[in-house]
Design a protein around this motif. Structure first.
Motif: not given
Length: 256
Positions: A52-53, A58-60, A64-66
């Motif tokens: 991610v950029r 990153m927060e989004n 959602k994911y670990q």
């Protein structure tokens, strides 16, 4: 990162002979094409990666994911990496490697590490060194997990009139056994082995191996803790053993 890219190309043949890593998830946060180069190399080394950029992406992603490790550029278009480390550490316990494209003073590197980063590297990166440092971090974390598991297996915990035997998966209250679900057992194990410590929701979720994607709400951990609380409430006249810590998580107090 031109130098680093060159090293990657020159070492491809050597890398073919190296032992491939077990798949773990690494998130790269970098607004430059360096992020693509890092992702390319780590995927070649058999790591599962996403790129991610900026801070918002990153927060989004983390909602959602670990992930098992974060590689975070200090200079992002919408935030400072050092401030971001401090913010991440409030709810995220996984390793963080800071990277920077410019020379930084020793005090800046020290600040980054003191804020919670596990390592600090300067670009252009040597990918072989990056891989070695990632492996070293995972070895340190695995030792911590092994020590924790060993302690859990060996000990029986007492709080109030309760006796919790971790290795036998049993909780007794005044010689009467109390039934626990698998998640409740893992939660209670986490609490008794970290008594008087504040544990955030993400740490508890990872410890219990609960996938937030499988639930309708990110507060699924709260529901399980609420159920566990009802089973180990010592008395209606005293505070519960598991106490909420505002905006931080939960703390287990074995002695009311």
């Amino acid at each position: 990162m031109k130098e680093a890219r060159t090293k990657f190309k020159l070492n491809n043949k050597k890398m073919d002979k190296m032992t491939q890593e077990s798949t773990v998830k690494i998130l790269i946060v970098d607004d430059t094409e360096d992020g693509s180069a890092i992702q390319h190399y780590l995927q070649f080394a058999s790591f599962n990666t996403d790129w991610v950029r900026n801070c918002q992406e990153m927060e989004n992603y983390l909602r959602k994911y670990q992930v098992d490790l974060i590689i975070l550029d200090v200079h992002l278009p919408d935030g400072n990496g050092l401030s971001l480390v401090e913010k991440l550490r409030a709810y995220h316990q996984k390793p963080i490697i800071l990277i920077s494209a410019v020379f930084v003073e020793e005090i800046d590197r020290v600040v980054g590490l003191e804020l919670g980063a596990d390592d600090y590297l300067i670009k252009p990166l040597s990918f072989l060194e990056l891989k070695a440092r990632i492996n070293a971090i995972f070895r340190r974390y695995q030792k911590q997990v092994d020590i924790q598991i060993q302690a859990e297996i060996q000990e029986t915990f007492h709080f109030g009139d309760y006796v919790f035997n971790v290795s036998q998966y049993r909780l007794h209250y005044q010689n009467n056994e109390i039934s626990l679900t698998n998640t409740e057992y893992k939660l209670l194990t986490a609490f008794v082995t970290h008594a008087n410590q504040t544990l955030n929701r993400e740490w508890l979720t990872n410890y219990c191996k609960i996938s937030l994607e499988d639930h309708k709400t990110a507060r699924a951990i709260d529901v399980n803790i609420s159920r566990l609380r009802r089973k180990i409430q010592l008395s209606d006249k005293i505070p519960p053993c598991i106490r909420s810590v505002r905006k931080q998580g939960y703390r287990f107090i074995p002695t009311p």
